[in-house]
Write a protein that holds these residues in place. Sequence first.
Motif, short mmCIF file in Angstrom:
data_model
loop_
_atom_site.label_atom_id
_atom_site.label_comp_id
_atom_site.label_asym_id
_atom_site.label_seq_id
_atom_site.Cartn_x
_atom_site.Cartn_y
_atom_site.Cartn_z
N ASP A 220 51.39 41.35 29.17
CA ASP A 220 50.50 42.57 29.35
C ASP A 220 49.33 42.14 30.82
O ASP A 220 48.35 42.50 30.72
N CYS A 221 49.99 41.42 31.51
CA CYS A 221 49.60 41.08 32.85
C CYS A 221 49.02 42.40 33.85
O CYS A 221 49.86 43.17 33.85
N VAL A 222 47.71 42.51 34.11
CA VAL A 222 47.39 43.87 34.90
C VAL A 222 47.38 43.65 36.31
O VAL A 222 47.23 44.41 37.21
N GLY A 223 47.94 42.46 36.87
CA GLY A 223 48.17 42.20 38.24
C GLY A 223 46.82 42.08 38.87
O GLY A 223 47.04 42.38 40.12
N CYS A 224 45.87 41.78 38.52
CA CYS A 224 44.59 41.60 39.03
C CYS A 224 44.50 40.26 40.25
O CYS A 224 43.75 40.20 41.06
N GLY A 225 45.43 39.19 39.87
CA GLY A 225 45.41 38.05 40.72
C GLY A 225 44.33 37.04 40.47
O GLY A 225 44.27 36.14 41.25
N THR A 226 43.40 37.15 39.58
CA THR A 226 42.35 36.51 39.49
C THR A 226 42.72 34.85 39.13
O THR A 226 42.11 34.01 39.52
N CYS A 227 44.10 34.91 38.67
CA CYS A 227 44.48 33.27 38.31
C CYS A 227 45.22 32.63 39.53
O CYS A 227 45.30 31.36 39.28
N VAL A 228 45.28 33.28 40.46
CA VAL A 228 46.23 32.75 41.61
C VAL A 228 45.44 31.69 42.38
O VAL A 228 46.00 30.46 42.41
N ASP A 229 44.38 32.08 42.80
CA ASP A 229 43.59 30.93 43.58
C ASP A 229 43.20 29.69 42.87
O ASP A 229 43.27 28.62 43.34
N PRO A 230 42.75 29.59 41.38
CA PRO A 230 42.52 28.46 40.89
C PRO A 230 43.45 27.49 40.69
O PRO A 230 43.48 26.38 40.27
#
Length: 411
Positions: A144-154
């Motif tokens: 159920d990923c909403v695609g906010c992208g918060t996880c990309v940079d870390p």
Amino acid sequence: MIVFNDDGCIKCGACQGTCPTSAIEVTPNAIVHCDTCGEEPKCADVCPNGALKVEEYEIAEGISQARLVFNSILCDQCGKCEEVCPQETIKVTGTKLKEVEGFCVMCQKCVDICPVDVIGVPGVKEPAEYDLDLKGKGPVYIKDCVGCGTCVDPCPVGAITLDEVGSPVTVNDDCIRCGLCSQTCPWNAIFIAEKKPIKRTKEIKSFTFDSAKCIGCNTCVEACPGDFIAANSSSLTVAIPSVCAACSLCVNLCPVNALEIDVEWGEGSPVDAEGIGRDVEKCDFIGACANKCPTEAIRVVTKTGMSCPALVETDAEPSFTSCIRCGACASVCSNDALKVEQYEVTINGEAVARDRIAFNPSKCNQCGDCIEACPYDMIHKTENPKLPIAGFCTLCGQCLEACPEDALCYK
């Protein structure tokens, strides 16, 4: 009494932000809140002046529950309520008209604001159940990923890709199973090695809306996974919340850049932050640790060009690689031959629990799934029937004892 389903909590902090009496604290590990001591509040019992009292409050037709009420005029700030509070939510502030905070008045604002409905009132609104059975979900599980992208940079190795805002992220084979993405995800949509993460702390420094830019498209309203943003039809604008999950999806999708958010994140805790620590300055790449490890969970290339524990010559540069107990191997083991267990080690005289990898050779069928899952290429087959696979760390500590430079330690 307000109740929480901790399993489903996304640690967004909205409940803490909306509570008028500061009776809720969301920590990375848990939710600390006033539970009115099972409707028999100790703070009210010890208050010598009756400044804190229990009152029966009808929260629904025919249903009454105890709540706490506070009379500032009667409070002498003696601190007795703070001393007896089992949850340690009661605090004496010294602020006029609000000398004491941390008690529940059953306003239910936390219930109303929770984006995943895991806060409730027994008999009135039960908290939503949340199925967090991660068994069999593998090294990387996205749901159920909403695609906010918060996880990309870390992600320290750039293994996470967001092709389009609002679409689920993808994780490639470069993933090292450190867990930072899972700790950062605002919506509990990504899990690493079947572990429930301890979330990073976060603070919204600012969340602003420029009504002059807004075109009333309501993209942000429709996109917000927690329904935090409300449409204002009379002015064709929106109302943004003071607290939310801080996923930034609304900001990223706004076609006219009318929204801006500044979030300050706390430190993450990658899986190798605990367990075996290595002092890089002290390490002389001797290889004694690798040669001593009973499960071949350490690989060292010495300065003399020897690969340990294989004891073969190599042209590779001096290096140290070890199992970090990420649990990826255990997450794909179909026979439970590999498991992640808690193990007690002593650090600075204090006993603390740390993850270790346990192995039952009688259950191993040498399928090789664990070898493919290991992000550090540590797991490998052996010719030893008693240890058909090796490369996993059991936290036995023999490497610490073998190191002549004292470069290794528990952390």
